[in-house]
Design a protein around this motif. Structure first.
Motif, short mmCIF file in Angstrom:
data_model
loop_
_atom_site.label_atom_id
_atom_site.label_comp_id
_atom_site.label_asym_id
_atom_site.label_seq_id
_atom_site.Cartn_x
_atom_site.Cartn_y
_atom_site.Cartn_z
N ALA A 192 57.12 62.81 74.81
CA ALA A 192 58.58 62.96 74.85
C ALA A 192 59.26 61.70 74.36
N GLU A 193 60.28 61.86 73.54
CA GLU A 193 60.99 60.70 73.02
C GLU A 193 61.79 60.03 74.13
N PRO A 194 61.80 58.69 74.14
CA PRO A 194 62.57 57.98 75.17
C PRO A 194 64.06 58.24 75.01
N THR A 195 64.75 58.27 76.12
CA THR A 195 66.20 58.48 76.08
C THR A 195 66.89 57.20 75.67
N LEU A 196 68.18 57.31 75.37
CA LEU A 196 68.97 56.14 75.00
C LEU A 196 69.00 55.13 76.13
N GLU A 197 69.13 55.60 77.36
CA GLU A 197 69.17 54.69 78.51
C GLU A 197 67.85 53.94 78.64
N GLN A 198 66.73 54.61 78.41
CA GLN A 198 65.43 53.95 78.51
C GLN A 198 65.26 52.89 77.43
N LEU A 199 65.72 53.17 76.22
CA LEU A 199 65.62 52.20 75.13
C LEU A 199 66.48 50.96 75.41
N LEU A 200 67.68 51.19 75.92
CA LEU A 200 68.56 50.05 76.24
C LEU A 200 68.01 49.24 77.41
N LEU B 146 75.27 44.38 76.99
CA LEU B 146 75.03 45.73 76.47
C LEU B 146 75.44 45.83 75.00
N GLN B 147 76.57 45.24 74.65
CA GLN B 147 77.06 45.32 73.28
C GLN B 147 76.28 44.43 72.32
N SER B 148 75.42 43.58 72.84
CA SER B 148 74.58 42.74 71.97
C SER B 148 73.25 43.41 71.63
N LEU B 149 73.01 44.59 72.21
CA LEU B 149 71.73 45.28 72.00
C LEU B 149 71.77 46.09 70.70
N ASP B 150 70.60 46.60 70.34
CA ASP B 150 70.49 47.49 69.18
C ASP B 150 70.55 48.94 69.65
N PRO B 151 71.15 49.81 68.84
CA PRO B 151 71.76 49.57 67.54
C PRO B 151 73.14 48.94 67.66
N ALA B 152 73.57 48.28 66.61
CA ALA B 152 74.87 47.63 66.62
C ALA B 152 75.97 48.66 66.82
N GLY B 153 76.89 48.35 67.74
CA GLY B 153 77.97 49.27 68.06
C GLY B 153 77.81 49.96 69.39
N VAL B 154 76.65 49.85 70.02
CA VAL B 154 76.43 50.51 71.30
C VAL B 154 77.29 49.81 72.37
N GLY B 155 77.80 50.59 73.30
CA GLY B 155 78.63 50.06 74.37
C GLY B 155 80.09 49.92 74.00
N ALA B 156 80.47 50.35 72.81
CA ALA B 156 81.88 50.27 72.41
C ALA B 156 82.71 51.25 73.22
N ARG B 157 83.97 50.89 73.44
CA ARG B 157 84.86 51.77 74.21
C ARG B 157 85.82 52.55 73.32
N SER B 158 85.77 52.30 72.04
CA SER B 158 86.63 53.02 71.09
C SER B 158 86.00 52.89 69.71
N LEU B 159 86.47 53.73 68.78
CA LEU B 159 85.98 53.64 67.40
C LEU B 159 86.34 52.29 66.79
N HIS B 160 87.52 51.79 67.11
CA HIS B 160 87.96 50.49 66.63
C HIS B 160 86.97 49.40 67.04
N GLU B 161 86.58 49.38 68.33
CA GLU B 161 85.65 48.37 68.83
C GLU B 161 84.25 48.59 68.25
N CYS B 162 83.85 49.83 68.06
CA CYS B 162 82.53 50.14 67.50
C CYS B 162 82.38 49.57 66.09
N LEU B 163 83.41 49.75 65.27
CA LEU B 163 83.36 49.21 63.91
C LEU B 163 83.33 47.69 63.92
N LEU B 164 84.11 47.10 64.79
CA LEU B 164 84.14 45.63 64.86
C LEU B 164 82.78 45.07 65.30
N LEU B 165 82.12 45.72 66.26
CA LEU B 165 80.81 45.25 66.71
C LEU B 165 79.79 45.29 65.57
N GLN B 166 79.85 46.34 64.75
CA GLN B 166 78.91 46.45 63.64
C GLN B 166 79.20 45.41 62.56
#
Length: 434
Positions: free
Chosen positions: A81-89, A144-164
């Motif tokens: 079974a593939e690991p979940t997102l929570e398990q990877l983080l 959390l926001q420093s983890l991979d993939p870039a953009g994880v943990g963002a609270r909005s699309l604006h913040e997600c783009l800035l993190l990437q």
């Protein structure tokens, strides 16, 4: 004075019997749904017998290469079974040297992230529930926001783009400035206007915009996906062999249905029982309904494919205008019956698997008088937009004029409608400045 009279008159009235309702219901089912229906009916009714298809054979390794497979264990080849997102983080967090409180907070926030990678829970609300200060939660969020993939943990699309953008060392210049100015600068986008507002050149604005459009607005959507892929099993197949059309129902949706001979013999010659007699009548009705469904479906398929011979040779570009009424008239059936027969059905063709409804398209009159289908017009429209100059894309009026030059006369509004159905942006948003 009122008088009572006995009058005899003849009327023709169609009454819907339970068997007719069952036949209509089975006609609307796809092959996979029909299989489930018949298997459930066979489990409840011992008189009904359904013959299932054998499982496909699996090719085993050759004996000549046996030494290569000496340690072969089938259980080891089973995909885990593939690991979940929570398990990877959480696995990434455990590798970091963090204070215990910050690590616990980061792991808790990792469990609050949705499937797309966004954190939709308010930190102030979490602070009151968990009894942790907002500053403590912010420290966990930073991890959390420093983890991979870039953009994880963002609270909005604006913040997600800035993190990437901030994590990418090769990010385009002024991309962060453009996102911070607001998403209104991106949709719709005009490099001259955006450059003037941001104090940069239109070329720099275009380069920043091109970079931003390559970022992922949902960075975690493909991680830990629990949904199983949906496979379409066609209900019928059609092939071209030396110019001849061969067609038949797919074996996966064409189970063999019959009545159990032993039960039928016992019911006929044994003691009369109302319950078993009703079971036998129910089984006979299902068998007749399945046979009627197959005959109706084959008649409809034959009529459709005989009209769409050009499609079998040329693909979607050869589709002809066709309506339910045309097919109903050809096979002497009601239009509603044809509609039920094609609903939810798929057919495998030399050009791929198509929904049966896709062969019924509206007709558009051409300059030479021969009608063409709306699907063909959409394909031609898509091809014109694909070959346009990105610095000077065609407007809807220009596309209508180009189609008119090819003999296809449609209005600008129809072009806009087809373009939106193809999910193609307007000319202003397709334009790229060099």
């Amino acid at each position: 004075m009122l008088e009572m009279q006995l009058v005899q008159e003849q009327r023709v009235r169609l009454s819907m019997t339970p068997e007719m309702k069952q036949s209509i219901h089975l006609l609307t089912l796809s092959g996979q749904d029909l299989n489930r229906y018949l298997q459930e009916a066979a489990e409840e009714n011992p008189v009904l017998e359904v013959e299932e298809h054998a499982a496909p054979l699996v090719r085993l390794p050759r004996k000549g290469n046996q030494r290569t497979f000496d340690s072969y264990d089938p259980l080891l080849q089973v995909k885990s079974a593939e690991p979940t997102l929570e398990q990877l983080l959480s696995a990434q967090i455990r590798l970091l040297d963090l204070p215990p409180m910050v690590k616990v907070t980061a792991e808790y926030l990792a469990g609050c992230v949705n499937d797309d990678g966004y954190l939709k829970t308010d930190l102030a609300e979490l602070s009151s529930v968990l009894g942790i200060s907002v500053d403590g939660l912010q420290a966990g969020l930073d991890i959390l926001q420093s983890l991979d993939p870039a953009g994880v943990g963002a609270r909005s699309l604006h913040e997600c783009l800035l993190l990437q953008i901030r994590r990418d060392s090769s990010a385009a210049a002024h991309a962060e400035q453009m996102v911070q100015a607001g998403l209104g600068e991106l949709v719709p986008f005009h490099p001259g206007k955006a450059g003037t507002r941001l104090g940069i050149s239109s070329r720099e604005a275009q380069a920043a915009y091109n970079y931003i459009t390559q970022l992922d607005p949902k960075p975690c959507r493909s991680i830990g996906c629990q949904e199983r892929p949906h496979y379409i099993i066609p209900d019928a197949m059609v092939e071209l062999r030396q110019g001849e059309i061969y067609m038949g129902l797919h074996s996966a949706g064409n189970l063999r249905v019959s009545m159990n001979e032993a039960c039928s013999h016992w019911i006929r010659h044994g003691a009369q029982d109302e319950v078993w007699s009703a079971r036998a009548a129910e089984a006979r009705a299902i068998v007749r309904s399945v046979q009627l469904r197959r005959r109706t479906l084959m008649r409809v398929l034959t009529a459709v494919m005989s009209e769409q011979v050009l499609f079998l040779h040329e693909g979607p570009a050869g589709l002809k205008p066709l309506s339910l009424a045309n097919v109903a008239e050809r096979i002497d059936m009601h239009e509603s019956t044809v509609s039920r027969a094609v609903s939810g059905k798929y057919i495998q063709t030399p050009h791929g698997v198509f929904e049966l409804k896709s062969f019924f398209t509206t007709g558009i009159e051409t300059a030479c008088g021969d009608p063409t289908s709306a699907s063909v017009v959409k394909l031609r429209l898509k091809e014109l937009i694909r070959t346009e100059q990105v610095s000077r894309p065609y407007s809807d009026s220009q596309l209508a004029a180009l189609l008119a030059g090819e003999g296809i006369r449609i209005s600008r509004r129809t072009v806009a409608k087809y373009r939106e159905e193809l999910q193609i942006l307007p000319s202003l948003e397709r334009k790229r400045w060099s």
